[in-house]
Design an enzyme around this catalytic site. Structure first.
Site, mmCIF file in Angstrom:
data_model
loop_
_atom_site.group_PDB
_atom_site.id
_atom_site.type_symbol
_atom_site.label_atom_id
_atom_site.label_comp_id
_atom_site.label_asym_id
_atom_site.label_seq_id
_atom_site.Cartn_x
_atom_site.Cartn_y
_atom_site.Cartn_z
ATOM 1 N N GLU A 174 0.800 -1.236 0.000
ATOM 2 C CA GLU A 174 0.000 0.000 0.000
ATOM 3 C C GLU A 174 0.829 1.281 0.000
ATOM 4 O O GLU A 174 0.730 2.096 0.919
ATOM 5 C CB GLU A 174 -0.969 -0.030 1.196
ATOM 6 C CG GLU A 174 -1.877 -1.243 1.144
ATOM 7 C CD GLU A 174 -2.786 -1.397 2.365
ATOM 8 O OE1 GLU A 174 -2.872 -0.451 3.167
ATOM 9 O OE2 GLU A 174 -3.401 -2.469 2.501
ATOM 10 N N HIS A 251 -10.412 -6.136 -2.215
ATOM 11 C CA HIS A 251 -11.441 -6.125 -1.167
ATOM 12 C C HIS A 251 -12.662 -5.434 -1.759
ATOM 13 O O HIS A 251 -12.733 -4.200 -1.818
ATOM 14 C CB HIS A 251 -10.939 -5.367 0.067
ATOM 15 C CG HIS A 251 -9.768 -6.034 0.733
ATOM 16 N ND1 HIS A 251 -9.877 -7.250 1.367
ATOM 17 C CD2 HIS A 251 -8.471 -5.664 0.855
ATOM 18 C CE1 HIS A 251 -8.691 -7.606 1.860
ATOM 19 N NE2 HIS A 251 -7.827 -6.660 1.555
ATOM 20 N N GLU A 279 -5.880 -10.601 -1.903
ATOM 21 C CA GLU A 279 -6.636 -10.529 -0.638
ATOM 22 C C GLU A 279 -8.140 -10.508 -0.897
ATOM 23 O O GLU A 279 -8.888 -9.764 -0.248
ATOM 24 C CB GLU A 279 -6.228 -9.269 0.142
ATOM 25 C CG GLU A 279 -4.745 -9.171 0.425
ATOM 26 C CD GLU A 279 -4.354 -7.973 1.282
ATOM 27 O OE1 GLU A 279 -5.238 -7.333 1.888
ATOM 28 O OE2 GLU A 279 -3.146 -7.677 1.334
HETATM 29 O O1 G3I Z 1 -2.319 -9.746 18.223
HETATM 30 C C1 G3I Z 1 -2.690 -8.525 18.886
HETATM 31 C C2 G3I Z 1 -3.158 -8.816 20.264
HETATM 32 O O2 G3I Z 1 -2.091 -9.334 21.012
HETATM 33 C C3 G3I Z 1 -3.693 -7.509 20.873
HETATM 34 O O3 G3I Z 1 -4.221 -7.777 22.124
HETATM 35 C C4 G3I Z 1 -4.785 -6.914 19.994
HETATM 36 C C5 G3I Z 1 -5.288 -5.577 20.535
HETATM 37 O O4 G3I Z 1 -5.583 -4.675 19.510
HETATM 38 O O5 G3I Z 1 -4.232 -6.686 18.730
HETATM 39 C C6 G3I Z 1 -3.803 -7.868 18.104
HETATM 40 O O6 G3I Z 1 -3.274 -7.526 16.860
HETATM 41 C C7 G3I Z 1 -4.207 -7.165 15.862
HETATM 42 C C8 G3I Z 1 -3.980 -8.099 14.677
HETATM 43 O O7 G3I Z 1 -4.776 -7.703 13.596
HETATM 44 C C9 G3I Z 1 -4.263 -9.554 15.002
HETATM 45 O O8 G3I Z 1 -5.615 -9.693 15.352
HETATM 46 C C10 G3I Z 1 -3.936 -5.729 15.461
HETATM 47 O O9 G3I Z 1 -4.292 -4.864 16.507
HETATM 48 C C11 G3I Z 1 -4.730 -5.370 14.212
HETATM 49 O O10 G3I Z 1 -4.314 -4.095 13.745
HETATM 50 C C12 G3I Z 1 -4.440 -6.400 13.133
HETATM 51 O O11 G3I Z 1 -5.242 -6.089 12.025
HETATM 52 C C13 G3I Z 1 -4.780 -6.643 10.821
HETATM 53 C C14 G3I Z 1 -4.500 -5.495 9.838
HETATM 54 O O12 G3I Z 1 -4.157 -6.030 8.563
HETATM 55 C C15 G3I Z 1 -3.332 -4.622 10.295
HETATM 56 O O13 G3I Z 1 -2.132 -5.346 10.366
HETATM 57 C C16 G3I Z 1 -5.849 -7.573 10.269
HETATM 58 O O14 G3I Z 1 -5.954 -8.718 11.126
HETATM 59 C C17 G3I Z 1 -5.482 -8.030 8.873
HETATM 60 O O15 G3I Z 1 -6.563 -8.750 8.303
HETATM 61 C C18 G3I Z 1 -5.200 -6.807 8.014
HETATM 62 O O16 G3I Z 1 -4.794 -7.271 6.742
HETATM 63 C C19 G3I Z 1 -4.594 -6.239 5.776
HETATM 64 C C20 G3I Z 1 -3.444 -6.649 4.902
HETATM 65 O O17 G3I Z 1 -2.310 -6.917 5.692
HETATM 66 C C21 G3I Z 1 -3.143 -5.556 3.871
HETATM 67 N N1 G3I Z 1 -4.338 -5.215 3.116
HETATM 68 C C22 G3I Z 1 -5.514 -4.900 3.900
HETATM 69 C C23 G3I Z 1 -5.829 -6.030 4.873
HETATM 70 C C24 G3I Z 1 -7.086 -5.749 5.656
HETATM 71 O O18 G3I Z 1 -6.938 -4.598 6.454
#
Ligand code: G3I
Length: 360
Positions: A174, A251, A279
């Site tokens: 991105e 998406h 994705e």
């Molecule tokens: O694992 C931690 C946990 O320990 C903590 O307690 C909790 C509190 O917020 O957060 C957890 O981490 C989260 C993680 O997902 C796992 O669930 C992060 O906050 C959260 O920001 C993260 O979101 C991910 C996001 O990317 C940001 O990295 C989504 O699961 C994931 O589906 C999303 O994927 C992205 C692709 O990488 C890029 N394109 C868009 C796509 C969707 O947003």
């Protein structure tokens, strides 16, 4: 932290090809044991997304959360249906190195082990993402030279660790804002667009054979953001930077899938790069109805058809496996039901549509 200390902490010296593969095998054996062997054999003969895609020389992939691999039903679907997997979060810098030098490869290694034990391709996601850097990088106030060195070091460490294991990397995720301008953040602000070529070159130096991609969303239709990515690929090619592919995240909202998709895929491919859907999901306003699920099925069919219409479209990956674990409901309240399997892991109409698109 000096470079040698980072290297030692990163485990570079013990995690080269053979060692990581061995570690991967051990984890896989412990985690799955021989229990998977029989169902896998049986499933090999039945229809699956991966077998349907293989008929057309493509892969069908899914994003995987290693925490869920402990659930037998999740594990079974992941192994049975998909020929490629992408760690949803486990390989991101913020999870791999949450504090400087404090590398944690456990979750990433677990996904790598799972892919290996199931003969699946592993897509590395992602090396640099301006919006989700570890806080120590985002707030680090590095000089441009120090940040360049840090990028080269980090990218080198992660790519080397999975050399020969990851077949393709989303090197930069991105890079653009929705208006087609550059996504601002510490990387861009310190180095300008050069951070992209810096990362690509570091990745190539660490693994000469991994395919190097840029991954982006909202570029699946014509517009400023598509133009920006297109021009970036042109200029990277022109300057000799190693760019092998473009990932279109895809998406989408069911019923609003961009009709431009095949043309967009063809335009990138014409630049001499591979293209892939990285994705895919097609969200629906909840509750889903039989009509909205039927619409969604047609849209999934259209996406597969679009990929098949372009020789360099190498495969399709969905962002998750079942609706039970999709990112959609928490990011788009009121929407969900975006994937090919329902909350119970049962195939939805879109599953049959995707398979029939490959088989026609
Ligand atoms: O694992 C931690 C946990 O320990 C903590 O307690 C909790 C509190 O917020 O957060 C957890 O981490 C989260 C993680 O997902 C796992 O669930 C992060 O906050 C959260 O920001 C993260 O979101 C991910 C996001 O990317 C940001 O990295 C989504 O699961 C994931 O589906 C999303 O994927 C992205 C692709 O990488 C890029 N394109 C868009 C796509 C969707 O947003």
């Amino acid at each position: 932290m000096n470079k040698l200390r980072r290297i030692v902490r990163a485990g570079r010296t013990i995690a080269g090809g053979a060692n990581i593969l061995c570690a991967a095998c051990c984890i896989a054996t412990l985690a799955s044991g021989p229990v998977l062997a029989a169902p896998q054999k049986a499933a090999a003969k039945s229809v699956s997304l991966k077998s349907a895609a293989a008929v057309k020389g493509r892969y069908f992939g899914a994003a995987i959360d290693p925490a869920l691999l402990a659930e037998p039903s999740y594990r079974k679907l992941a192994a049975r249906e998909f020929s490629a997997i992408t760690p949803e979060n486990a390989m991101k810098w913020q999870f791999v190195e949450p504090a400087e030098g404090a590398f944690n490869w456990r979750a990433a290694d677990e996904v790598a082990a799972f892919a290996r034990s199931n003969g699946q391709k592993l897509r590395g996601h992602n090396l640099l993402w301006e919006d989700h850097l570890p806080s120590w990088v985002a707030n680090g106030r590095f000089t441009p030279a120090a940040l360049k060195a840090l990028i080269e070091d980090y990218v080198g460490v992660e790519v080397a660790r999975y050399k020969g294991v990851v077949y393709a990397w989303d090197v930069v995720n991105e890079p653009f804002a929705d208006d087609g301008g550059w996504r601002r953040g510490v990387l861009y602000d310190a180095l300008g667009p050069d951070y992209i070529a810096i990362a690509l070159r570091a990745a190539r130096a660490a693994d000469a054979h991994a395919k190097l991609y840029i991954n982006e969303y909202n570029v699946e239709r014509h517009g400023a953001k598509f133009e920006a990515l297109y021009n970036l690929v042109v200029s990277l090619k022109h300057s000799g930077a190693p760019i092998d592919g473009v990932g279109l995240q895809s998406h989408f909202v069911a019923g609003q899938t961009p009709s431009d998709l095949p043309a967009i895929l063809a335009k990138f491919a014409a630049l001499g790069v591979d293209v892939t859907i990285t994705e895919l999901d097609l969200r629906i306003a909840l509750p889903a109805s039989s009509q909205s699920l039927a619409r969604q099925a047609e849209d999934y069919r259209f996406v597969v058809d679009s990929c098949l219409s372009v020789a360099r479209c190498v495969g399709v990956t969905t962002w998750g496996i079942s609706d039970a674990h999709s990112w959609i409901p928490s990011f788009f309240p009121g929407y969900g039901a975006a994937l090919l399997f329902d909350d119970g892991g049962n195939p939805k109409p879109a599953y049959a549509a995707a398979i029939s698109a490959f088989r026609k």
